[in-house]
Write an enzyme that holds these catalytic residues in place. Structure first.
Site, mmCIF file in Angstrom:
data_model
loop_
_atom_site.group_PDB
_atom_site.id
_atom_site.type_symbol
_atom_site.label_atom_id
_atom_site.label_comp_id
_atom_site.label_asym_id
_atom_site.label_seq_id
_atom_site.Cartn_x
_atom_site.Cartn_y
_atom_site.Cartn_z
ATOM 1 N N THR A 113 -5.886 1.224 13.689
ATOM 2 C CA THR A 113 -5.544 1.601 12.309
ATOM 3 C C THR A 113 -6.686 1.293 11.346
ATOM 4 O O THR A 113 -7.052 2.129 10.510
ATOM 5 C CB THR A 113 -4.274 0.831 11.862
ATOM 6 N N ARG A 115 -2.693 7.805 20.624
ATOM 7 C CA ARG A 115 -3.022 6.567 19.885
ATOM 8 C C ARG A 115 -4.424 6.088 20.295
ATOM 9 O O ARG A 115 -5.197 5.623 19.458
ATOM 10 C CB ARG A 115 -1.988 5.464 20.170
ATOM 11 N N ARG A 155 -11.251 7.354 14.701
ATOM 12 C CA ARG A 155 -11.458 6.419 13.587
ATOM 13 C C ARG A 155 -12.746 5.617 13.764
ATOM 14 O O ARG A 155 -13.439 5.331 12.783
ATOM 15 C CB ARG A 155 -10.239 5.504 13.459
ATOM 16 N N PHE A 158 0.811 -1.226 0.000
ATOM 17 C CA PHE A 158 0.000 0.000 0.000
ATOM 18 C C PHE A 158 0.842 1.272 0.000
ATOM 19 O O PHE A 158 0.297 2.371 0.030
ATOM 20 C CB PHE A 158 -0.966 0.000 1.189
ATOM 21 N N GLU A 218 9.526 11.817 13.822
ATOM 22 C CA GLU A 218 8.498 12.445 12.979
ATOM 23 C C GLU A 218 8.408 13.953 13.215
ATOM 24 O O GLU A 218 8.239 14.716 12.265
ATOM 25 C CB GLU A 218 7.134 11.762 13.231
ATOM 26 N N ASN A 258 -8.253 6.823 7.009
ATOM 27 C CA ASN A 258 -8.563 6.752 8.445
ATOM 28 C C ASN A 258 -8.324 8.064 9.219
ATOM 29 O O ASN A 258 -8.142 8.064 10.434
ATOM 30 C CB ASN A 258 -7.844 5.559 9.105
HETATM 31 P P1 IDP Z 1 -1.076 3.749 12.050
HETATM 32 O O1 IDP Z 1 -1.441 4.945 11.196
HETATM 33 O O2 IDP Z 1 -2.218 3.349 12.932
HETATM 34 O O3 IDP Z 1 0.217 3.924 12.789
HETATM 35 P P2 IDP Z 1 0.371 1.955 10.256
HETATM 36 O O4 IDP Z 1 0.332 0.481 10.292
HETATM 37 O O5 IDP Z 1 1.624 2.616 10.707
HETATM 38 O O6 IDP Z 1 -0.891 2.501 11.059
HETATM 39 O O7 IDP Z 1 0.049 2.399 8.754
HETATM 40 C C1 IDP Z 1 0.232 3.728 8.360
HETATM 41 C C2 IDP Z 1 -0.942 4.126 7.510
HETATM 42 O O8 IDP Z 1 -0.888 3.399 6.296
HETATM 43 C C3 IDP Z 1 -2.313 3.808 8.097
HETATM 44 O O9 IDP Z 1 -2.790 4.801 8.977
HETATM 45 C C4 IDP Z 1 -3.159 3.712 6.863
HETATM 46 O O10 IDP Z 1 -3.521 5.008 6.389
HETATM 47 C C5 IDP Z 1 -2.201 3.094 5.856
HETATM 48 N N1 IDP Z 1 -2.361 1.622 5.806
HETATM 49 C C6 IDP Z 1 -1.902 0.727 6.711
HETATM 50 N N2 IDP Z 1 -2.229 -0.518 6.346
HETATM 51 C C7 IDP Z 1 -2.904 -0.398 5.181
HETATM 52 C C8 IDP Z 1 -3.528 -1.337 4.297
HETATM 53 O O11 IDP Z 1 -3.495 -2.556 4.505
HETATM 54 N N3 IDP Z 1 -4.136 -0.830 3.192
HETATM 55 C C9 IDP Z 1 -4.176 0.520 2.927
HETATM 56 N N4 IDP Z 1 -3.620 1.423 3.729
HETATM 57 C C10 IDP Z 1 -2.984 0.985 4.837
HETATM 58 MG MG MG Z 2 2.168 3.964 12.157
#
Ligand code: IDP
Ligand code: MG
Length: 183
Positions: free
Chosen positions: A124, A118, A135, A90, A159, A145
């Protein structure tokens, strides 16, 4: 110089010790595990008019907004920000989405700010996010999200440095902090 921010320094466990500049008088201390975290209202949140909603939830919880900016982030900044996901399927669509329009970046401070933010954001995948989280209340799809928050004090430091200069981060206390925290 009046208005000059005092400096901050990372402590042993990602804690922040508030320091005093020579020019400033006594600075109100808040005790405990004071942290900074990086939070973003993503382009979908801005387009859907959720900036105020997100800020409201952060502020009413008692966390302090230390920096705040709206801009459309560059591909270079986005790739740095999400470098841990470089190999994920992704990644390309994530970078396209996050750079597609204005987003709101902020530095949020308070005791345990990283884990509290968080929790405010929720899981997520919005389908797994509890009601009452951003969310869980406003999103349906992992790829849309609404918000981001750093996942650890180490990630937060990394960051924040990507998105803000130290001079853009305001040092102040909220007047209610003496009533928000016991120590
Ligand atoms: P987080 O934002 O809760 O920390 P992460 O796993 O770090 O989650 O992923 C970063 C961002 O990437 C997510 O907030 C989401 O927007 C996107 N993302 C994560 N997993 C997927 C997926 O399986 N499909 C599409 N987008 C994803
Ligand atoms: Mg993350």
């Amino acid at each position: 110089m009046p208005g000059q921010p005092e400096t901050w320094q990372s402590g042993a466990e990602g804690q922040l010790d508030r320091r005093r500049t020579e020019s400033q008088g006594q600075i109100e201390q808040i005790g405990g595990n004071v942290e900074r975290t990086y939070v973003m209202v993503k382009p979908d949140g801005v387009q859907r008019g959720l900036v105020g909603e997100v800020l409201r939830r952060v502020e009413r919880r008692g966390l302090r907004i230390a920096a705040l900016r709206m801009n459309t982030i560059s591909r270079e900044v986005a790739e740095k920000h999400y470098s841990e996901h470089m190999e994920k399927p992704f990644f390309k669509s994530l970078i396209g989405f996050i750079t597609s329009g204005p987003s709101v970046s902020m530095v949020i401070e308070g005791q345990n700010a990283v884990s509290v933010m968080r929790e405010i954001n929720g899981a997520t995948n919005p389908l797994n996010a509890a009601m009452g989280t951003i969310r869980g209340d406003f999103a349906l799809d992992t790829g849309r999200n609404v918000v981001h928050a750093s996942d650890s004090p180490g990630s937060a430091e990394r960051e924040i440095a990507i998105h803000f200069r130290e001079s853009e981060i305001a040092a102040y206390s909220r007047i209610d902090e003496t009533w928000l925290y016991e120590n």
